[in-house]
Design a protein around this motif. Structure first.
Motif, short mmCIF file in Angstrom:
data_model
loop_
_atom_site.label_atom_id
_atom_site.label_comp_id
_atom_site.label_asym_id
_atom_site.label_seq_id
_atom_site.Cartn_x
_atom_site.Cartn_y
_atom_site.Cartn_z
N UNK A 42 12.62 -7.77 -2.46
CA UNK A 42 12.49 -6.34 -2.17
C UNK A 42 13.51 -5.49 -2.91
N UNK A 43 14.70 -6.05 -3.12
CA UNK A 43 15.76 -5.32 -3.81
C UNK A 43 16.77 -6.33 -4.32
N UNK A 44 17.42 -5.99 -5.41
CA UNK A 44 18.42 -6.89 -5.99
C UNK A 44 19.46 -6.09 -6.73
N UNK A 45 20.64 -6.67 -6.90
CA UNK A 45 21.67 -5.97 -7.68
C UNK A 45 21.32 -6.00 -9.17
N UNK A 46 22.02 -5.22 -9.94
CA UNK A 46 21.79 -5.19 -11.39
C UNK A 46 22.07 -6.54 -12.02
N UNK A 48 23.99 -10.54 -10.94
CA UNK A 48 23.77 -11.59 -9.94
C UNK A 48 24.47 -11.24 -8.62
N UNK A 49 25.72 -10.82 -8.70
CA UNK A 49 26.50 -10.61 -7.49
C UNK A 49 26.11 -9.32 -6.77
N UNK A 50 26.08 -9.42 -5.45
CA UNK A 50 25.73 -8.28 -4.63
C UNK A 50 24.68 -8.66 -3.60
N UNK A 51 24.05 -7.65 -3.03
CA UNK A 51 23.07 -7.87 -1.96
C UNK A 51 21.67 -8.03 -2.53
N UNK A 52 21.04 -9.12 -2.15
CA UNK A 52 19.64 -9.39 -2.48
C UNK A 52 18.85 -9.26 -1.20
N UNK A 53 17.77 -8.51 -1.21
CA UNK A 53 16.91 -8.41 -0.04
C UNK A 53 15.62 -9.16 -0.37
N UNK A 59 20.85 -11.23 1.56
CA UNK A 59 21.73 -12.31 1.14
C UNK A 59 22.81 -11.75 0.24
N UNK A 60 24.04 -12.21 0.41
CA UNK A 60 25.14 -11.80 -0.44
C UNK A 60 25.38 -12.87 -1.49
N UNK A 61 25.13 -12.53 -2.72
CA UNK A 61 25.34 -13.46 -3.82
C UNK A 61 26.71 -13.22 -4.43
#
Length: 103
Positions: A42-46, A48-53, A59-61
């Motif tokens: 549904x959503x991802x950071x630019x 790898x690191x950050x919040x992935x929905x 999820x926090x990568x």
């Protein structure tokens, strides 16, 4: 220290429950060390690191997270699998066929 299970019959149920509970907890811990979750990205950071929905979970990568884009890019709208350990430290985020998200 004596055997706690060598008590009168009224304590037998509690003893069996504790023994079975211990087995289940230990088994659960082994099985829960790694798991996977499938959902639509549904959503991802630019990067790898950050919040992935993914699906209804976030999820926090971090820098240890590995992306597997062998089956195509991980872009919003695709089916993704998150492989994680029991503390949600992400091991891998991988694109999957849509059939995995819509069985």
């Amino acid at each position: 220290m004596g055997n706690q299970c060598a008590q009168p019959i009224q304590k037998l149920t509690r003893c069996v429950s504790l023994t079975l509970g211990g087995i289940l907890v230990l088994t659960g811990a082994v099985l829960a060390d790694e798991g996977s979750y499938y959902g639509i990205l549904r959503n991802r950071p630019t990067g790898i690191t950050g919040t992935w929905i993914i699906g209804d979970r976030s999820f926090q990568a971090d820098q240890r997270t590995r992306l597997d884009e062998e089956d195509g890019p991980l872009k919003v709208g695709v089916c993704a699998e998150v492989k994680y350990d029991d503390e949600d430290r992400h091991l891998e985020i991988e694109r999957q066929p849509m059939s995995k998200c819509h069985p």
